[in-house]
Write an enzyme that holds these catalytic residues in place. Sequence first.
Site, PDB file in Angstrom:
ATOM      1  CG  ASP A  69      -2.119   0.883   1.032  1.00 34.28           C
ATOM      2  OD1 ASP A  69      -2.588   1.009  -0.106  1.00 34.28           O
ATOM      3  OD2 ASP A  69      -2.599   1.476   2.019  1.00 34.28           O
ATOM      4  N   GLY A 150       0.186   9.211 -11.128  1.00 37.66           N
ATOM      5  CA  GLY A 150      -0.279   9.751  -9.848  1.00 37.66           C
ATOM      6  C   GLY A 150       0.240  11.159  -9.580  1.00 37.66           C
ATOM      7  CG  ASP A 152       5.454  10.067 -10.220  1.00 35.52           C
ATOM      8  OD1 ASP A 152       5.797  10.076  -9.031  1.00 35.52           O
ATOM      9  OD2 ASP A 152       5.360   9.024 -10.901  1.00 35.52           O
ATOM     10  CG  HIS A 178       7.477   5.732  -2.580  1.00 36.73           C
ATOM     11  ND1 HIS A 178       7.808   6.290  -3.802  1.00 36.73           N
ATOM     12  CD2 HIS A 178       6.176   5.360  -2.695  1.00 36.73           C
ATOM     13  CE1 HIS A 178       6.756   6.278  -4.592  1.00 36.73           C
ATOM     14  NE2 HIS A 178       5.747   5.712  -3.954  1.00 36.73           N
TER      15      HIS A 178
END
Length: 193
Positions: A69, A150, A152, A178
């Site tokens: 997630d 997303g 970015d 990440h």
Amino acid sequence: MKLIIASNNQGKIREYKDIFEPFGFLVLSQAEADINLEVAETGSTFEENAVLKARAIYDMSHCCVISDDSGLEVEALGGEPGLYSARYKGLGTEHERRMAVLKGLEGKDHRNARFVTCICFIDETGAEHIFTGIWNGVIAEKEEGTNGFGYDPIFISEDGNGKTTASMPLSFKETHSHRAKAVKSLIAYLRSR
Ligand code: IMP
């Protein structure tokens, strides 16, 4: 040994196959394992959500499971979009969700943010192993760049030379993001098993 990926996202399935197959796992997507299950993400942290998804599939299959997630946390927005990154404010497109973040920060100098990924691996004994990756940065003043997805186009990482992640080559994310950091810890763990 069988490993089920708790996702129907083709990109993630490919990525996890590439990671696990060299370690001798027979990697199956949820569909290939014949598991038709949409787990509600009702946790209050990325870790809780990753564990919820993996645990639900483990309980059905008793096979190894991998789930994750991720999301963007913006300090001045109290950590939003956070767990709701994929459906922030109920907005339908990624562009609208990015604009909502930019609007929330209008006139604000404090623009610190971070991307977080939490991976949960449940092994053959049912034990959970958690791997977290964090990518610190700031939110840009406006959208820039077309790479990635997303958030970015509005995220400038601390190691990004002032450019949005969407303005950097995709290879940059593959080594710095990440997700890359969480995956690196997962691989180190698999090597040490
Ligand atoms: P997921 O849990 O990996 O599906 O990510 C949930 C949401 O977080 C995505 O739909 C994106 O909005 C956001 N997100 C996660 N990782 C990234 C990233 O690397 N770049 C941009 N947005 C991301």
